[in-house]
Design a protein around this motif. Structure first.
Motif, mmCIF file in Angstrom:
data_model
loop_
_atom_site.group_PDB
_atom_site.id
_atom_site.type_symbol
_atom_site.label_atom_id
_atom_site.label_comp_id
_atom_site.label_asym_id
_atom_site.label_seq_id
_atom_site.Cartn_x
_atom_site.Cartn_y
_atom_site.Cartn_z
ATOM 1 N N GLY A 257 0.807 -1.208 0.000
ATOM 2 C CA GLY A 257 0.000 0.000 0.000
ATOM 3 C C GLY A 257 0.842 1.261 0.000
ATOM 4 N N HIS A 258 1.866 1.299 0.837
ATOM 5 C CA HIS A 258 2.731 2.477 0.891
ATOM 6 C C HIS A 258 3.518 2.654 -0.404
ATOM 7 N N THR A 259 3.925 1.554 -1.018
ATOM 8 C CA THR A 259 4.677 1.642 -2.272
ATOM 9 C C THR A 259 3.804 2.193 -3.398
ATOM 10 N N ILE A 260 2.581 1.703 -3.507
ATOM 11 C CA ILE A 260 1.664 2.211 -4.536
ATOM 12 C C ILE A 260 1.336 3.669 -4.283
ATOM 13 N N PHE A 261 1.112 4.012 -3.030
ATOM 14 C CA PHE A 261 0.788 5.392 -2.716
ATOM 15 C C PHE A 261 1.944 6.323 -3.079
ATOM 16 N N ALA A 262 3.180 5.906 -2.789
ATOM 17 C CA ALA A 262 4.343 6.734 -3.125
ATOM 18 C C ALA A 262 4.420 6.963 -4.631
ATOM 19 N N GLN A 263 4.104 5.939 -5.413
ATOM 20 C CA GLN A 263 4.079 6.094 -6.869
ATOM 21 C C GLN A 263 3.017 7.104 -7.296
ATOM 22 N N LEU A 264 1.839 7.018 -6.691
ATOM 23 C CA LEU A 264 0.765 7.959 -7.013
ATOM 24 C C LEU A 264 1.182 9.396 -6.709
ATOM 25 N N GLU A 265 1.870 9.588 -5.588
ATOM 26 C CA GLU A 265 2.337 10.931 -5.235
ATOM 27 C C GLU A 265 3.229 11.505 -6.339
ATOM 28 N N LEU A 266 4.174 10.699 -6.805
ATOM 29 C CA LEU A 266 5.080 11.167 -7.851
ATOM 30 C C LEU A 266 4.333 11.447 -9.147
ATOM 31 N N MET A 267 3.402 10.560 -9.508
ATOM 32 C CA MET A 267 2.651 10.743 -10.753
ATOM 33 C C MET A 267 1.821 12.021 -10.729
ATOM 34 N N VAL A 268 1.254 12.340 -9.570
ATOM 35 C CA VAL A 268 0.480 13.571 -9.442
ATOM 36 C C VAL A 268 1.398 14.786 -9.531
ATOM 37 N N ILE A 269 2.540 14.731 -8.850
ATOM 38 C CA ILE A 269 3.484 15.853 -8.882
ATOM 39 C C ILE A 269 3.972 16.124 -10.299
ATOM 40 N N PHE A 270 4.245 15.050 -11.055
ATOM 41 C CA PHE A 270 4.751 15.199 -12.420
ATOM 42 C C PHE A 270 3.637 15.189 -13.471
ATOM 43 N N LYS A 271 2.383 15.244 -13.016
ATOM 44 C CA LYS A 271 1.211 15.357 -13.883
ATOM 45 C C LYS A 271 1.080 14.194 -14.870
ATOM 46 N N GLU A 272 1.426 13.010 -14.408
ATOM 47 C CA GLU A 272 1.269 11.813 -15.237
ATOM 48 C C GLU A 272 -0.112 11.208 -14.965
ATOM 49 N N TRP A 273 -1.143 11.924 -15.362
ATOM 50 C CA TRP A 273 -2.509 11.588 -14.983
ATOM 51 C C TRP A 273 -2.985 10.258 -15.550
ATOM 52 N N GLU A 274 -2.606 9.948 -16.765
ATOM 53 C CA GLU A 274 -3.049 8.693 -17.378
ATOM 54 C C GLU A 274 -2.471 7.490 -16.627
ATOM 55 N N HIS A 275 -1.173 7.546 -16.325
ATOM 56 C CA HIS A 275 -0.543 6.456 -15.566
ATOM 57 C C HIS A 275 -1.121 6.372 -14.157
ATOM 58 N N ALA A 276 -1.397 7.533 -13.576
ATOM 59 C CA ALA A 276 -1.958 7.558 -12.227
ATOM 60 C C ALA A 276 -3.339 6.911 -12.194
ATOM 61 N N ALA A 277 -4.139 7.179 -13.216
ATOM 62 C CA ALA A 277 -5.477 6.581 -13.280
ATOM 63 C C ALA A 277 -5.395 5.066 -13.407
ATOM 64 N N GLY A 278 -4.421 4.581 -14.209
ATOM 65 C CA GLY A 278 -4.231 3.135 -14.351
ATOM 66 C C GLY A 278 -3.805 2.487 -13.045
ATOM 67 N N LEU A 279 -2.894 3.154 -12.325
ATOM 68 C CA LEU A 279 -2.422 2.614 -11.043
ATOM 69 C C LEU A 279 -3.535 2.654 -9.997
ATOM 70 N N LEU A 280 -4.401 3.657 -10.112
ATOM 71 C CA LEU A 280 -5.525 3.771 -9.181
ATOM 72 C C LEU A 280 -6.459 2.574 -9.309
ATOM 73 N N VAL A 281 -6.662 2.124 -10.531
ATOM 74 C CA VAL A 281 -7.495 0.936 -10.760
ATOM 75 C C VAL A 281 -6.831 -0.296 -10.151
ATOM 76 N N GLU A 282 -5.517 -0.400 -10.334
ATOM 77 C CA GLU A 282 -4.761 -1.537 -9.783
ATOM 78 C C GLU A 282 -4.756 -1.509 -8.259
ATOM 79 N N ALA A 283 -4.712 -0.300 -7.689
ATOM 80 C CA ALA A 283 -4.640 -0.162 -6.232
ATOM 81 C C ALA A 283 -5.927 -0.601 -5.564
ATOM 82 N N ASP A 284 -7.059 -0.448 -6.265
ATOM 83 C CA ASP A 284 -8.372 -0.785 -5.734
ATOM 84 C C ASP A 284 -8.591 0.005 -4.438
ATOM 85 N N ASN A 285 -9.019 -0.648 -3.363
ATOM 86 C CA ASN A 285 -9.276 0.052 -2.106
ATOM 87 C C ASN A 285 -8.033 0.004 -1.224
ATOM 88 N N LEU A 286 -7.141 0.943 -1.462
ATOM 89 C CA LEU A 286 -5.870 0.971 -0.747
ATOM 90 C C LEU A 286 -6.055 1.266 0.743
#
Length: 377
Positions: A257-286
């Motif tokens: 959970g912490h590893t996925i969340f850290a990735q999401l933080e970076l994707m949001v900071i660097f505006k990688e919205w498409e990748h972030a949305a894909g990871l959000l689906v994979e994360a499910d209910n983190l």
């Protein structure tokens, strides 16, 4: 083994929401209207069999939190009822603090959750159970008090909890105090260079204490800080893929959970919205794997923000689905703010502003972003 000691033991398997709710209401009924002071004044447990069983269950609760999160609240409910029925022991400090965690993180009951955290501290005050002080500090500061108090208020108690744990031999809790302190330093927006030094020091101490599993929960944040600073870090497993592999091999859902969340933080900071949305689906209910932790609050905000941003570039049906998910997360975030979570106010402003952007309400969006900056400053 615990059954022979007179305590019920649930089976090691995922638990349904219905069962969790049933056990929750049974526990609330058993507690009645007891205040923190009344809980702390419950008679002391004298049956050595029950005391031993509660100690064993206390150890299993930590493992359940990491690897079988739906079973975790069931164990907490059972042990709260055990403390009410038989009396309080040193382990009861853990159970009331953990009940506060469950009330805040799973049921959004911040008021009663805070009462349970205070009850755990009062039990320690009334008894000479020094060996529990580090663990209670970790549970209360890391998973209960942040719901209604600034993150900065926990920094000193975490250090004190670590020192007590090292003195009393509770190395596990001492390590967790250091780890969660690093997490909250990260969320409190400390300068990156100093933050990297803090995390490095924490990892060095964890390595010296041979707490490898603990180390894997703080490494993702070191990688985030290093990437933001544009520097390399000479640490094993210093990429997200390796961290996720280790988490999968060890069945450590909290580390995942912490590893996925850290990735999401970076994707949001660097505006990688498409990748972030894909990871959000994979994360499910983190949130289920990081129950009670502030990262669950932060994840809820990112979930809403990413959903609204992704909806802007999605076709009609996808837009509706993503907007619905974002609104659901935003409502949850708003409910926490209304109940006194000051750490989430600026996040709510950002998310509300992004929804206004999605709906084409530019003035409301501009006001929302300005409010977020003002509150965060």
């Amino acid at each position: 083994f615990c059954r022979k000691l007179g305590l019920p033991v649930p089976k090691n398997k995922p638990v349904s929401k219905f069962t969790i709710l049933k056990e929750y209401y049974k526990t609330i009924h058993a507690l009645g209207n007891r205040t923190a002071d009344e809980i702390a004044c419950l008679p002391e447990l004298s049956d050595e069999r029950i005391i031993m069983g509660q100690k064993i269950m206390s150890l299993s609760a930590v493992s359940c939190y990491l690897a079988q999160p739906t079973l975790f609240p069931i164990i907490v409910f059972l042990m709260i009822r055990s403390s009410i029925k038989y009396g309080i022991s040193a382990s009861s400090c853990d159970w009331f603090a953990l009940f506060g965690l469950v009330l805040c993180g799973a049921f959004g009951n911040l008021k009663d959750g805070l009462v349970m955290g205070k009850a755990a501290e009062l039990i320690l005050t009334n008894h000479d159970w020094k060996e529990r002080k580090s663990r209670v500090a970790m549970y209360c500061e890391g998973f209960v008090f942040h719901w209604t108090a600034p993150l900065q208020a926990s920094f000193v108690p975490f250090l004190e909890g670590c020192q007590i744990g090292l003195r009393t031999g509770d190395i596990d809790s001492a390590g967790w105090c250091l780890i969660i302190r690093c997490h909250y330093l990260f969320y409190a927006a400390r300068p990156l260079e100093g933050l990297q030094t803090e995390i490095h020091t924490c990892i060095d101490i964890l390595s010296r204490l041979n707490l490898e599993a603990h180390r894997m929960v703080v490494l993702p944040y070191l990688l985030v800080v290093a990437k933001l600073r544009g520097v390399d870090v000479a640490e094993e497993c210093m990429d997200f893929e390796s961290m996720l592999k280790v988490a999968s091999e060890t069945r450590n859902l909290t580390s995942r959970g912490h590893t996925i969340f850290a990735q999401l933080e970076l994707m949001v900071i660097f505006k990688e919205w498409e990748h972030a949305a894909g990871l959000l689906v994979e994360a499910d209910n983190l949130r289920a794997s990081i129950l009670g932790h502030f990262v669950g609050v932060r994840f809820t905000a990112l979930e809403a923000l990413i959903s609204f941003k992704a909806a802007q570039a999605s076709p009609f049906l996808g837009r509706i689905k993503l907007k619905r998910r974002g609104v659901k997360s935003m409502k949850l975030l708003r409910s926490w703010v209304k109940k006194g979570n000051g750490n989430a106010v600026h996040l709510l402003h950002v998310v509300s502003a992004q929804l206004a952007v999605l709906e084409g309400k530019r003035k409301r969006a501009e006001d929302g972003f300005k409010s977020a900056v003002k509150v965060a400053a």
